[in-house]
Design a protein around this motif. Structure first.
Motif, PDB file in Angstrom:
ATOM      1  N   PRO A 172     -32.689  48.195   6.135  1.00 55.82           N
ATOM      2  CA  PRO A 172     -31.347  47.718   5.917  1.00 55.82           C
ATOM      3  C   PRO A 172     -30.370  47.390   7.144  1.00 55.82           C
ATOM      4  CG  PRO A 172     -32.060  50.089   4.945  1.00 55.82           C
ATOM      5  CD  PRO A 172     -33.211  49.373   5.893  1.00 55.82           C
ATOM      6  N   THR A 173     -30.763  47.641   8.284  1.00 59.86           N
ATOM      7  CA  THR A 173     -30.184  47.278   9.508  1.00 59.86           C
ATOM      8  C   THR A 173     -30.266  45.581   9.974  1.00 59.86           C
ATOM      9  OG1 THR A 173     -31.456  48.174  10.895  1.00 59.86           O
ATOM     10  CG2 THR A 173     -29.680  49.385  10.426  1.00 59.86           C
ATOM     11  N   ALA A 174     -31.296  44.796   9.172  1.00 59.54           N
ATOM     12  CA  ALA A 174     -31.614  43.760   9.476  1.00 59.54           C
ATOM     13  C   ALA A 174     -30.483  42.543   8.998  1.00 59.54           C
ATOM     14  CB  ALA A 174     -32.757  43.210   8.846  1.00 59.54           C
ATOM     15  N   ILE A 175     -30.354  41.625   9.855  1.00 61.11           N
ATOM     16  CA  ILE A 175     -29.526  40.540   9.539  1.00 61.11           C
ATOM     17  C   ILE A 175     -30.147  39.632   8.302  1.00 61.11           C
ATOM     18  CG2 ILE A 175     -28.283  38.694  10.321  1.00 61.11           C
ATOM     19  CD1 ILE A 175     -28.039  40.133  13.077  1.00 61.11           C
ATOM     20  N   ILE A 176     -29.193  39.380   7.564  1.00 61.94           N
ATOM     21  CA  ILE A 176     -29.796  38.414   6.505  1.00 61.94           C
ATOM     22  C   ILE A 176     -28.939  37.042   6.433  1.00 61.94           C
ATOM     23  CG2 ILE A 176     -30.852  39.883   4.980  1.00 61.94           C
ATOM     24  CD1 ILE A 176     -28.528  39.891   3.294  1.00 61.94           C
ATOM     25  N   ALA A 177     -27.773  37.212   6.853  1.00 61.25           N
ATOM     26  CA  ALA A 177     -26.990  35.834   7.013  1.00 61.25           C
ATOM     27  C   ALA A 177     -26.117  35.842   8.187  1.00 61.25           C
ATOM     28  CB  ALA A 177     -26.175  35.640   5.928  1.00 61.25           C
ATOM     29  N   ASN A 229     -18.432  39.827  11.708  1.00 60.35           N
ATOM     30  CA  ASN A 229     -19.780  40.037  11.910  1.00 60.35           C
ATOM     31  C   ASN A 229     -20.843  39.679  10.980  1.00 60.35           C
ATOM     32  OD1 ASN A 229     -19.004  41.981  14.029  1.00 60.35           O
ATOM     33  ND2 ASN A 229     -18.371  43.477  12.222  1.00 60.35           N
ATOM     34  N   HIS A 230     -22.108  39.482  11.346  1.00 60.32           N
ATOM     35  CA  HIS A 230     -23.110  39.018  10.373  1.00 60.32           C
ATOM     36  C   HIS A 230     -23.364  39.722   9.113  1.00 60.32           C
ATOM     37  CE1 HIS A 230     -23.934  36.092  13.537  1.00 60.32           C
ATOM     38  NE2 HIS A 230     -24.455  37.030  14.392  1.00 60.32           N
ATOM     39  N   VAL A 231     -24.026  39.494   8.242  1.00 59.76           N
ATOM     40  CA  VAL A 231     -24.327  40.233   6.886  1.00 59.76           C
ATOM     41  C   VAL A 231     -25.525  40.911   6.947  1.00 59.76           C
ATOM     42  CG1 VAL A 231     -24.659  40.217   4.444  1.00 59.76           C
ATOM     43  CG2 VAL A 231     -22.924  38.520   5.525  1.00 59.76           C
ATOM     44  N   VAL A 232     -25.530  42.144   7.064  1.00 55.30           N
ATOM     45  CA  VAL A 232     -27.009  42.912   6.992  1.00 55.30           C
ATOM     46  C   VAL A 232     -27.237  43.170   5.730  1.00 55.30           C
ATOM     47  CG1 VAL A 232     -26.355  43.885   9.283  1.00 55.30           C
ATOM     48  CG2 VAL A 232     -25.755  45.011   7.347  1.00 55.30           C
ATOM     49  N   LYS A 233     -28.696  43.634   5.549  1.00 55.33           N
ATOM     50  CA  LYS A 233     -29.265  43.926   4.311  1.00 55.33           C
ATOM     51  C   LYS A 233     -28.535  45.175   3.451  1.00 55.33           C
ATOM     52  CE  LYS A 233     -33.220  44.638   1.474  1.00 55.33           C
ATOM     53  NZ  LYS A 233     -34.366  45.461   1.335  1.00 55.33           N
ATOM     54  N   ALA A 234     -28.306  45.883   4.239  1.00 51.92           N
ATOM     55  CA  ALA A 234     -27.236  47.095   3.511  1.00 51.92           C
ATOM     56  C   ALA A 234     -26.362  46.810   2.610  1.00 51.92           C
ATOM     57  CB  ALA A 234     -27.005  48.370   4.512  1.00 51.92           C
ATOM     58  N   HIS A 235     -25.708  45.678   3.181  1.00 56.04           N
ATOM     59  CA  HIS A 235     -24.296  44.994   2.578  1.00 56.04           C
ATOM     60  C   HIS A 235     -24.527  44.223   1.367  1.00 56.04           C
ATOM     61  CE1 HIS A 235     -22.042  46.254   6.588  1.00 56.04           C
ATOM     62  NE2 HIS A 235     -22.330  47.281   5.745  1.00 56.04           N
ATOM     63  N   LEU A 236     -25.792  43.950   1.149  1.00 55.76           N
ATOM     64  CA  LEU A 236     -26.098  42.708   0.357  1.00 55.76           C
ATOM     65  C   LEU A 236     -26.078  43.213  -1.190  1.00 55.76           C
ATOM     66  CD1 LEU A 236     -27.066  39.814  -0.211  1.00 55.76           C
ATOM     67  CD2 LEU A 236     -29.445  40.840  -0.187  1.00 55.76           C
ATOM     68  N   GLY A 237     -25.387  42.797  -2.064  1.00 56.87           N
ATOM     69  CA  GLY A 237     -25.123  43.128  -3.292  1.00 56.87           C
ATOM     70  C   GLY A 237     -26.283  42.304  -4.026  1.00 56.87           C
ATOM     71  N   ARG A 238     -26.065  40.830  -3.804  1.00 57.12           N
ATOM     72  CA  ARG A 238     -27.260  40.000  -4.866  1.00 57.12           C
ATOM     73  C   ARG A 238     -27.074  38.633  -4.127  1.00 57.12           C
ATOM     74  NH1 ARG A 238     -23.061  39.784  -9.244  1.00 57.12           N
ATOM     75  NH2 ARG A 238     -22.627  37.381  -9.430  1.00 57.12           N
ATOM     76  N   ILE A 239     -28.138  37.752  -4.259  1.00 54.58           N
ATOM     77  CA  ILE A 239     -28.302  36.594  -3.533  1.00 54.58           C
ATOM     78  C   ILE A 239     -28.835  35.596  -4.470  1.00 54.58           C
ATOM     79  CG2 ILE A 239     -30.644  37.301  -2.570  1.00 54.58           C
ATOM     80  CD1 ILE A 239     -29.764  35.389  -0.080  1.00 54.58           C
ATOM     81  N   THR A 240     -28.396  34.269  -4.468  1.00 64.16           N
ATOM     82  CA  THR A 240     -29.013  33.230  -5.271  1.00 64.16           C
ATOM     83  C   THR A 240     -30.679  33.429  -5.092  1.00 64.16           C
ATOM     84  OG1 THR A 240     -27.185  32.102  -5.010  1.00 64.16           O
ATOM     85  CG2 THR A 240     -29.122  30.913  -5.892  1.00 64.16           C
ATOM     86  N   GLU A 241     -31.388  33.344  -6.330  1.00 64.63           N
ATOM     87  CA  GLU A 241     -32.741  33.290  -6.116  1.00 64.63           C
ATOM     88  C   GLU A 241     -33.417  32.034  -5.577  1.00 64.63           C
ATOM     89  OE1 GLU A 241     -35.955  35.676  -6.619  1.00 64.63           O
ATOM     90  OE2 GLU A 241     -33.892  36.049  -7.462  1.00 64.63           O
TER      91      GLU A 241
END
Length: 180
Positions: free
Chosen positions: A158-163, A111-123
């Protein structure tokens, strides 16, 4: 097994540059030994030149694989990275994304990565850029393409796909018959 043509090299390096950028030079100019990319049955392998010379004594039909498979060319001429190159992508990645423990299993199931699952991301990660996806304990899980930039990610629900999912380590089990 043969060297890549100029067009194949261009297509392959463009795809690889989406994930590791100018760090491609670190793959080729290594201090320990000379490495190169070779094509065998539509798959691109990353192999040391000494091992490649030894493999010339094996017939093409009998050679299953050689070195690390970075991916394969499709019938339309596009290049698709395989999960087998994750060790090198994670080592030289420009942009990284870490997902929370509750998001690891959904990602490993494809599955794709959703915002609710994001811990951190490179700036300053741009939109539509290749990212390597890690667990919160810095274990590389796979790679994908960002759907939004870092700045846009903060404003999403939170349910939006970010990756978008490209490959994950679960493919070793799901696609074991087609990886080689």
């Amino acid at each position: 097994m043969r060297p890549l043509t100029e067009e194949e090299t261009k297509t392959f390096f463009e795809k690889l540059a989406k994930y590791i950028g100018s760090n491609i030079k670190h793959l080729i100019d290594r201090p320990d030994e000379t490495y190169c990319f070779r094509l065998h049955k539509d798959r691109v392998y990353y192999v040391s030149e000494s091992l490649m010379r030894k493999a010339t004594s094996i017939g093409r039909d009998n050679l299953k694989s050689l070195g690390v498979c970075f991916g394969k060319f499709t019938k339309t001429g596009k290049f698709r990275l395989h999960i087998t190159c994750l060790d090198y992508l994670s080592q030289y990645a420009k942009y990284k994304m870490w997902i929370k423990p509750n998001g690891e299993m959904p990602y490993l199931y494809g599955n794709h990565v959703v915002k609710a699952h994001l811990g951190r991301i490179t700036e300053d990660t741009p939109e539509h850029q290749g990212v390597v996806i890690y667990s919160m304990s810095d274990v590389p899980l796979g790679f994908g393409v960002t759907a939004r930039s870092t700045a846009d990610t903060r404003k999403l629900e939170p349910t939006a796909i970010i990756a978008f999912h490209q490959a994950d380590i679960g493919e070793y089990l799901r696609d074991e018959d087609t990886l080689f």
